[in-house]
Design a protein around this motif. Structure first.
Motif, mmCIF file in Angstrom:
data_model
loop_
_atom_site.group_PDB
_atom_site.id
_atom_site.type_symbol
_atom_site.label_atom_id
_atom_site.label_comp_id
_atom_site.label_asym_id
_atom_site.label_seq_id
_atom_site.Cartn_x
_atom_site.Cartn_y
_atom_site.Cartn_z
ATOM 1 N N THR A 4 44.961 40.042 40.904
ATOM 2 C CA THR A 4 45.430 38.896 41.674
ATOM 3 C C THR A 4 44.655 38.699 42.956
ATOM 4 O O THR A 4 44.945 37.798 43.730
ATOM 5 N N ARG A 5 43.636 39.547 43.199
ATOM 6 C CA ARG A 5 42.884 39.446 44.425
ATOM 7 C C ARG A 5 41.761 38.408 44.288
ATOM 8 O O ARG A 5 41.275 38.127 43.210
ATOM 9 N N SER A 6 41.336 37.884 45.430
ATOM 10 C CA SER A 6 40.195 36.982 45.461
ATOM 11 C C SER A 6 39.345 37.341 46.659
ATOM 12 O O SER A 6 39.742 38.140 47.508
ATOM 13 N N PHE A 12 36.287 39.562 52.147
ATOM 14 C CA PHE A 12 37.359 40.552 52.162
ATOM 15 C C PHE A 12 38.281 40.278 50.987
ATOM 16 O O PHE A 12 38.581 39.126 50.667
ATOM 17 N N PHE A 13 38.755 41.335 50.350
ATOM 18 C CA PHE A 13 39.756 41.163 49.305
ATOM 19 C C PHE A 13 41.068 40.703 49.929
ATOM 20 O O PHE A 13 41.458 41.163 50.994
ATOM 21 N N ARG A 14 41.756 39.809 49.227
ATOM 22 C CA ARG A 14 43.041 39.292 49.701
ATOM 23 C C ARG A 14 44.110 39.591 48.665
ATOM 24 O O ARG A 14 43.836 39.592 47.458
ATOM 25 N N GLY A 232 40.405 40.784 57.091
ATOM 26 C CA GLY A 232 39.829 39.838 58.045
ATOM 27 C C GLY A 232 40.714 38.677 58.421
ATOM 28 O O GLY A 232 40.363 37.897 59.321
ATOM 29 N N GLY A 233 41.885 38.520 57.776
ATOM 30 C CA GLY A 233 42.722 37.376 58.101
ATOM 31 C C GLY A 233 43.975 37.327 57.251
ATOM 32 O O GLY A 233 44.266 38.242 56.473
ATOM 33 N N LEU A 301 47.259 47.469 51.448
ATOM 34 C CA LEU A 301 47.002 46.625 50.285
ATOM 35 C C LEU A 301 46.882 47.472 49.017
ATOM 36 O O LEU A 301 47.432 47.119 47.968
ATOM 37 N N ASN A 302 46.168 48.590 49.119
ATOM 38 C CA ASN A 302 46.016 49.469 47.956
ATOM 39 C C ASN A 302 47.356 50.067 47.534
ATOM 40 O O ASN A 302 47.670 50.140 46.341
#
Length: 317
Positions: A4-6, A12-14, A232-233, A301-302
């Motif tokens: 589901t990450r982009s 940066f992975f989101r 990053g955001g 996140l991980n």
């Protein structure tokens, strides 16, 4: 399971992750004489909701058959009080204490006074009296908090007595009762229900303003929502509109961690209202986060991604 990450333009992975969050100005406005979270609370969408709700109130007002003139007077008295709150929040949004407004004292004296028209219901219709009295009491309670706050606070420090966003009063309990379908065909209960909902919408900007102004000290009470987060955001849905020109401090933590991260951030673009999410999509980029903070975000996140696959027990402290 699909990834589901982009990857955004900062590479940066989101990931969508539930977080407790709090957004506040990263620096006080030099132009404001009173504390301002530098956001618009009485925004366009809320004004539209108020217009729709007021039309509903007036629709049911015209359906009321008994004590029509008295009901109209009560409604007029309520509008006087709600108008006061509208003016107050517009002042607070600009960083101006309502207490300093020229007309504040006269208006305050009017809206804090007892509603004499209401007493006509005391003996003849005690249940109706109780519903209207609860609405008036709620308005007076919020008025007292607004008055205390504006008299006691200044540009850098907010003094308060009650956290309004989680405060339940009798009017709120009454609204739950009146929301029952058994009252749907009766004009007076529907009118009182609509008035109570309208009052809640009017008070909402002040409740949200106070929440943002004081909750920095209460991380355990921060709102929890799903945030699209990266090192990053972030992108999240807000119930107010942040100023695109002002930097913010974005503080957040997941519920499985006691560590709070606070980062200076900037809006990527002006917030846009999303009907499906019932709020403003707000995208921010972090301003030069330290490597330690980036690593903490990456670990969260991980942990969350692994827990989504294997279950909540896989999240470690």
């Amino acid at each position: 399971m699909a990834d589901t990450r982009s990857i955004n333009n900062r590479r940066f992975f989101r990931l969508d992750i539930p977080l407790h969050t709090h957004l506040m100005p990263s620096e006080l406005s030099q132009m404001a004489e009173f504390y301002s979270p530098q956001a618009t609370y009485l925004h366009t969408h809320l004004k539209r909701q108020l217009d729709i709700k007021q039309q509903e109130v007036e629709f049911w007002l015209h359906k009321v058959e008994s004590d029509v003139e008295l009901v109209k007077l009560l409604y007029k008295d309520i509008l006087l009080r709600t108008g006061f709150f509208t003016g107050a929040i517009q002042s607070l949004e600009k960083g101006v204490s309502p207490f300093r407004l020229e007309e504040y004292a006269d208006l305050f004296d009017q809206v804090k006074s007892e509603n004499q028209h209401l007493e006509a219901y005391h003996d003849s219709a005690p249940k109706t009296y109780g519903f209207f009295k609860a609405i008036e009491s709620k308005l007076r309670f919020y008025l007292a908090e607004l008055h205390f706050l504006t008299r006691s606070s200044d540009r850098s420090h907010i003094v308060f007595r009650h956290l309004l966003f989680d405060k339940k009063l009798q009017a709120d309990l009454n609204l739950q009762t009146l929301s029952s379908s058994k009252f749907d065909e009766f004009p007076l209960p529907r009118f009182i229900r609509a008035v109570s909902e309208y009052v809640n919408l009017i008070l909402l900007p002040f409740v949200r303003w106070q929440r943002d102004a004081v909750l920095k000290r209460y991380p355990s009470k921060w709102l929890k929502d799903v945030v699209n987060l990266s090192e990053g955001g972030a992108a999240l849905v807000l119930d107010r509109v942040l100023s695109p020109a002002k930097p913010v401090c974005f503080a957040f933590y997941p519920e499985w961690s006691q560590q709070v991260i606070g980062l200076k951030a900037y809006l990527v673009e002006p917030p846009a209202y999303c009907q499906n999410k019932q709020g403003y999509i707000t995208k921010i980029n972090f301003d030069m986060p330290t490597r330690n903070k980036q690593m903490t975000i990456s670990r969260w996140l991980n942990q969350f991604e692994i827990s989504s696959i294997y279950g909540g027990d896989s999240i470690a402290g």
